[in-house]
Write a protein that holds these residues in place. Structure first.
Motif, short mmCIF file in Angstrom:
data_model
loop_
_atom_site.label_atom_id
_atom_site.label_comp_id
_atom_site.label_asym_id
_atom_site.label_seq_id
_atom_site.Cartn_x
_atom_site.Cartn_y
_atom_site.Cartn_z
N SER A 41 0.82 -1.30 -0.13
CA SER A 41 -0.13 -0.11 0.14
C SER A 41 0.82 1.39 0.23
N ALA A 42 1.75 1.13 0.72
CA ALA A 42 2.71 2.39 0.80
C ALA A 42 3.57 2.70 -0.52
N ASN A 43 3.84 1.61 -1.36
CA ASN A 43 4.37 1.62 -2.41
C ASN A 43 3.40 2.39 -3.53
N ARG A 44 2.19 2.19 -3.42
CA ARG A 44 1.13 2.95 -4.25
C ARG A 44 1.12 4.39 -3.75
N TRP A 45 1.16 4.46 -2.56
CA TRP A 45 1.09 6.13 -1.97
C TRP A 45 2.16 6.66 -2.43
N GLU A 46 3.46 6.07 -2.60
CA GLU A 46 4.38 6.97 -3.20
C GLU A 46 4.21 7.63 -4.41
N LYS A 47 3.29 7.02 -5.24
CA LYS A 47 3.13 7.52 -6.61
C LYS A 47 1.73 8.08 -6.63
N ARG A 48 1.12 8.39 -5.62
CA ARG A 48 -0.21 8.98 -5.82
C ARG A 48 -0.32 10.30 -6.38
N SER A 49 0.81 11.24 -5.74
CA SER A 49 0.55 12.68 -6.16
C SER A 49 0.94 12.89 -7.48
#
Length: 257
Positions: free
Chosen positions: A120-128
């Motif tokens: 999940s954190a890996n996806r949040w890294e790219k969210r912005s």
């Protein structure tokens, strides 16, 4: 925009570390005061008619053909003159992604709750970056997304609502292309069994989890058809989706009330 349900990458990573020590107790402390749905995001100038890129996700069991079809889609759209990029999760180039890569290659062992939160954190890294790309008019073709994270973790026995919680607030796909194939058929394809999750019994559980997650944005594609036939169906669905997004369909957030 920021929502109180959203995790920053740093918070998600700290959350993952803590989960490795207190995963069992944490599982029962997490509450869910919301119903899972999506919420629209207005464009920066508040004109919903603004054209934007489409967020298109390919999902399915291991060896269903997602990676090759993603590449074919990108080449096709580029040939039509669209701004398009190919993304893949996990993104193994980031710090979090490197930890995930080591785990998937059976080089390290982590608690299941910790692993889920790292994904999940890996996806949040790219969210912005994802949001800015879409608003600038770039279409993103993504190989695996939050649905994979939830499907694989719930197949291990983790509670599905617990698995959804850290994904809340990520961008919701405009289209999910699910490449449907039986675990037995997928196992006949080259390279099967090289990574941790490529096991028939486990893939069957993942398949059941995917069926539970299926939403209105999903299109089911028979992945056992000839490659050209699969590609044709994907193209048709993607072009329809691009047209809608270019007409100003608002962005939405995943699993928000």
């Amino acid at each position: 925009m920021t929502h109180p349900c959203c995790f920053s990458v740093s918070k998600a990573f700290k959350f993952a570390t803590a989960a490795g020590q207190q995963s069992i107790s944490f599982r029962y402390k997490l509450k869910f005061p919301f119903k899972c749905s999506s919420r629209q995001i207005h464009m920066e100038n508040n004109h919903s008619s603004d054209s934007r890129g489409a967020l298109i996700v390919l999902e399915g069991l291991d060896r269903c053909g997602k990676t090759s079809q993603s590449s074919r889609l990108v080449s096709y759209l580029e040939g039509l003159g669209h701004a398009v990029e190919s993304w893949r999760f996990p993104d193994r180039t980031t710090n979090v992604g490197q930890m995930i890569s080591s785990y998937l290659a059976n080089k390290s062992h982590l608690d299941d709750h910790t692993v889920h939160l790292l994904f999940s954190a890996n996806r949040w890294e790219k969210r912005s970056l994802m949001e800015s790309k879409l608003k600038s008019g770039t279409t993103l073709i993504i190989d695996r997304y939050s649905y994979s994270g939830v499907a694989f973790s719930s197949a291990k026995g983790l509670d599905m609502e617990w698995c959804k919680a850290p994904e809340v607030g990520l961008l919701a796909p405009d289209l999910v292309l699910y490449l449907e194939i039986s675990p037995e058929k997928a196992a006949e394809r080259g390279g099967y069994g090289e990574e941790r999750y490529e096991q028939l019994e486990f893939q069957e559980k993942v398949s059941q989890s995917y069926k539970t997650l299926s939403e209105s944005s999903w299109k089911i594609i028979d992945a056992t058809l000839p490659i050209e036939d699969v590609e044709k169906q994907l193209r048709e669905n993607v072009l329809d989706c691009l047209t809608v997004c270019q007409k100003g369909k608002p962005l939405s957030e995943l699993w928000l009330s």
